[in-house]
Design an enzyme around this catalytic site. Sequence first.
Site, PDB file in Angstrom:
ATOM      1  N   LYS A 282     -31.382 -39.989   2.909  1.00  0.00           N
ATOM      2  CA  LYS A 282     -31.350 -41.371   3.401  1.00  0.00           C
ATOM      3  C   LYS A 282     -30.909 -41.269   4.858  1.00  0.00           C
ATOM      4  CE  LYS A 282     -28.768 -45.706   2.668  1.00  0.00           C
ATOM      5  NZ  LYS A 282     -27.965 -46.507   1.715  1.00  0.00           N
ATOM      6  N   GLU A 286     -28.586 -47.983   6.764  1.00  0.00           N
ATOM      7  CA  GLU A 286     -27.280 -48.510   6.358  1.00  0.00           C
ATOM      8  C   GLU A 286     -26.140 -47.584   6.790  1.00  0.00           C
ATOM      9  OE1 GLU A 286     -27.841 -49.341   2.128  1.00  0.00           O
ATOM     10  OE2 GLU A 286     -28.690 -51.289   2.641  1.00  0.00           O
ATOM     11  N   ARG A 319     -36.390 -40.911   2.318  1.00  0.00           N
ATOM     12  CA  ARG A 319     -36.477 -42.330   1.945  1.00  0.00           C
ATOM     13  C   ARG A 319     -36.992 -43.206   3.098  1.00  0.00           C
ATOM     14  NH1 ARG A 319     -31.751 -44.882   0.059  1.00  0.00           N
ATOM     15  NH2 ARG A 319     -32.617 -45.778  -1.830  1.00  0.00           N
ATOM     16  N   ARG A 336     -36.766 -58.013   8.073  1.00  0.00           N
ATOM     17  CA  ARG A 336     -36.436 -56.774   7.356  1.00  0.00           C
ATOM     18  C   ARG A 336     -37.605 -56.274   6.513  1.00  0.00           C
ATOM     19  NH1 ARG A 336     -31.173 -55.959   3.397  1.00  0.00           N
ATOM     20  NH2 ARG A 336     -32.118 -54.391   2.038  1.00  0.00           N
ATOM     21  N   LYS A 360     -39.185 -47.689  -1.789  1.00  0.00           N
ATOM     22  CA  LYS A 360     -38.771 -48.671  -2.808  1.00  0.00           C
ATOM     23  C   LYS A 360     -39.969 -49.543  -3.170  1.00  0.00           C
ATOM     24  CE  LYS A 360     -33.870 -48.954  -1.727  1.00  0.00           C
ATOM     25  NZ  LYS A 360     -32.646 -49.770  -1.685  1.00  0.00           N
ATOM     26  N   ASP A 365     -35.372 -54.984  -1.312  1.00  0.00           N
ATOM     27  CA  ASP A 365     -34.352 -54.169  -1.968  1.00  0.00           C
ATOM     28  C   ASP A 365     -34.246 -54.480  -3.463  1.00  0.00           C
ATOM     29  OD1 ASP A 365     -32.371 -52.371  -2.351  1.00  0.00           O
ATOM     30  OD2 ASP A 365     -30.823 -53.424  -1.227  1.00  0.00           O
ATOM     31  N   GLU A 393     -28.686 -53.283 -10.368  1.00  0.00           N
ATOM     32  CA  GLU A 393     -27.888 -53.906  -9.305  1.00  0.00           C
ATOM     33  C   GLU A 393     -28.201 -55.385  -9.134  1.00  0.00           C
ATOM     34  OE1 GLU A 393     -28.400 -52.059  -5.483  1.00  0.00           O
ATOM     35  OE2 GLU A 393     -27.056 -53.468  -4.481  1.00  0.00           O
ATOM     36  N   GLU A 506     -35.540 -63.848 -14.014  1.00  0.00           N
ATOM     37  CA  GLU A 506     -36.145 -64.400 -12.795  1.00  0.00           C
ATOM     38  C   GLU A 506     -36.033 -65.926 -12.784  1.00  0.00           C
ATOM     39  OE1 GLU A 506     -40.392 -63.881 -12.683  1.00  0.00           O
ATOM     40  OE2 GLU A 506     -40.502 -64.215 -10.519  1.00  0.00           O
TER      41      GLU A 506
HETATM   42  C1  GCV Z   1     -27.108 -46.296  -2.125  1.00  0.00           C
HETATM   43  C2  GCV Z   1     -28.922 -51.191  -1.564  1.00  0.00           C
HETATM   44  C3  GCV Z   1     -27.641 -50.985  -2.319  1.00  0.00           C
HETATM   45  C4  GCV Z   1     -26.853 -49.817  -1.771  1.00  0.00           C
HETATM   46  C5  GCV Z   1     -27.752 -48.577  -1.784  1.00  0.00           C
HETATM   47  C6  GCV Z   1     -28.974 -48.889  -0.926  1.00  0.00           C
HETATM   48  C7  GCV Z   1     -29.960 -47.735  -0.908  1.00  0.00           C
HETATM   49  O1  GCV Z   1     -28.663 -51.677  -0.275  1.00  0.00           O
HETATM   50  O2  GCV Z   1     -26.888 -52.158  -2.285  1.00  0.00           O
HETATM   51  O3  GCV Z   1     -25.720 -49.629  -2.589  1.00  0.00           O
HETATM   52  O4  GCV Z   1     -27.080 -47.448  -1.302  1.00  0.00           O
HETATM   53  O5  GCV Z   1     -29.634 -50.001  -1.447  1.00  0.00           O
HETATM   54  O6  GCV Z   1     -30.915 -47.809  -1.642  1.00  0.00           O
HETATM   55  O7  GCV Z   1     -29.759 -46.802  -0.159  1.00  0.00           O
END
Ligand code: GCV
Length: 675
Positions: A282, A286, A319, A336, A360, A365, A393, A506
Amino acid sequence: MNPRPDPRTDGPSSAPSGAPFQVPGWVPGVHPAWLPPSAMRSVGRRRVQVHGDGPLVATVRAEVGQAQAHHGGAGDGPPDLVLALSPAEPPDAFAVSRAAGVTTVAAGDGAGLLYGLFHVARLGEAAFGEPFPPRAHRPAYERRMVQHWDNVDVHPVMGQVERGYAGGSLFWDDGALRADLTRAAAYARLLASVGINAVSVNNVNVHATEALLLTDRLGDVATLAEVFRPYGIRVHLSVSFAAPARDLGTADPLDPRVAAWWALATDRVYEAVPDFGGYVVKADSEGQPGPFAYGRSHADGANVLAAAIAPHGGVVHWRAFVYNHRQDWRDRGTDRARAAHDHFAPLDGQFLDNVVLQVKHGPIDFQAREPVSPVIAAMPGTRVAVELQVTQEYTGQQRHVCHLGPMWSEVLGFAPWGADGPAVAGIADGLTGVSNAGDDPFWTGHPLAQANLYAFGRLAWDPHLDPVGVLDEWIDLTFAPDTTADPGLLRGTLHAVMDDSWRTYERYTAPLGIGFMVRPGHHYGPDVDGYEYTPWGTYHFADRDGVGVDRSTATGTGFAGQYPPPWSRVYGSPRECPDELLLFFHHVPYGHVLHDGTTVIQHIYDTHFAGAEEVARMRRLWSRLPAGLVDPAVAERVAERLDEQLRSAREWRDQINTYFHRKSGVPDAHGRRIH
Ligand code: GCV
């Protein structure tokens, strides 16, 4: 039958001590998930011959031995089941047939034989009924991977497992590798039984201690590899792009010293773990370091690691989750959703062959509803793996039932160039799933969330499987309904509670594809404006007149234009856009009429009332299961979680409805109570 040596015979042995391999036992107090003793009953009652050599064939023999010990075998005599290696099959693959009273699994290698054995277990008695000609089973993807967001140290905010909702890590405990890896071994078995063959064992956010796994703590990685190896699963590691900087003061991917650093570090990894799978990275995401710091592209970044690992046969999962997480909410031009395509599409064709770009499934997200990421169709010259989030999540955090098989099936079936073109399943080179498992006694917190891990593995093997059929497999293995007093009631209740649970979720959460509206930080429960004025780029733009993000090309951010036709046109037009994604792509007035004839505001009210009612129905159905039909511990845990789901669904309903009622001033056409 012409048995041939297992190609993995020359690889590391599964039993370095020379002792015969032991199938991981059932751990007292731990639910057996989908492999209770009954799951192997059809095999264990029969006379079985296993032909071939090699570590994974040894695992098959041990599995058969354990099943027979449990179920009595069938004494001496000709075999009922023959499991043998066959040069006619490719690696990982097998064919099953039945003739003259013998069921035969012919497999290309030890891994295929193991998958064939578990396939026979899934078939149950049907494997031993009427004759049938050879049926070939080949995985759609070479690599079928679960990834863990497990920290070695307990992170002060994210804990032992980032976004983990199932207790602690199966591997790490407060800074150390677990001394007892019995659960990890049982986990390897569960994963292999659904065809998973790769696992990454630490979080993609690589903190200081975790960074040491690549160098100073390779012994830990080697120990985990020993645990996974008997089930044909290769261990991968998340690494920090900045790793060389500790020694060199730079991680510039074009600096030859950095390339040499990665080559040497990787040689050492393979000395410790000869069948190591590869790296997961990654970068520039972030707060994680990446090539942008040196003015280099992500192809430059990925390739320096890929070149180091290529001679060993490893891969780099790089990623695509790269976006500006410090954007100004006032700036309507930054989107985004566009970021991954903007960054990666121009780099298509520049990645080395052993780079897998991990994308993804949606552009934001892992929301309960997103369009499929346009990156997947934009990289024909790059290997792409689709990343799914098995850990829930944004889908109820394993307190809510949210069966994700149907959602993933939709993603995999999406055809970016329209119905005549290939679907995501055929474009992708692999699937990766963020694991939902931990040291919780039910593995996944919510016992019914086990089905998500099961479904992920099965879809990674065959993305065309029908999710309802996959759920039936899981029910048969986990609950052995036919051995219960009321198989129909048990199966029917599980389907009624689970089949539509993603759509139910949903309905009572963020409407029409707008996403988020969760409480910031932990992401559980509603908070409509929680992210509205933050730097995270996840906005809904609701005002008194309307709601949604204009991502059209004509008047908005242009995100819709990242899709090829017909979707660029369909998504770009508020008239053609599918209702469920309307607010993802368009800002519309509350009175905008959907394809089903209701207005947006009325749809919000209707779905939120309906969603919460549906959860109440799920709760009622579960409570009507007679005592004893399922394991009381499972029954009780599910009941507790359904209570919380109902409370939470009502909270979502009331906050969303109240928010939009107050914003819009439009009353509910049915006069229901809004606060
Ligand atoms: C591992 C989201 C999640 C993060 C995660 C991120 C990612 O933002 O909230 O916890 O970090 O995705 O996929 O890297």
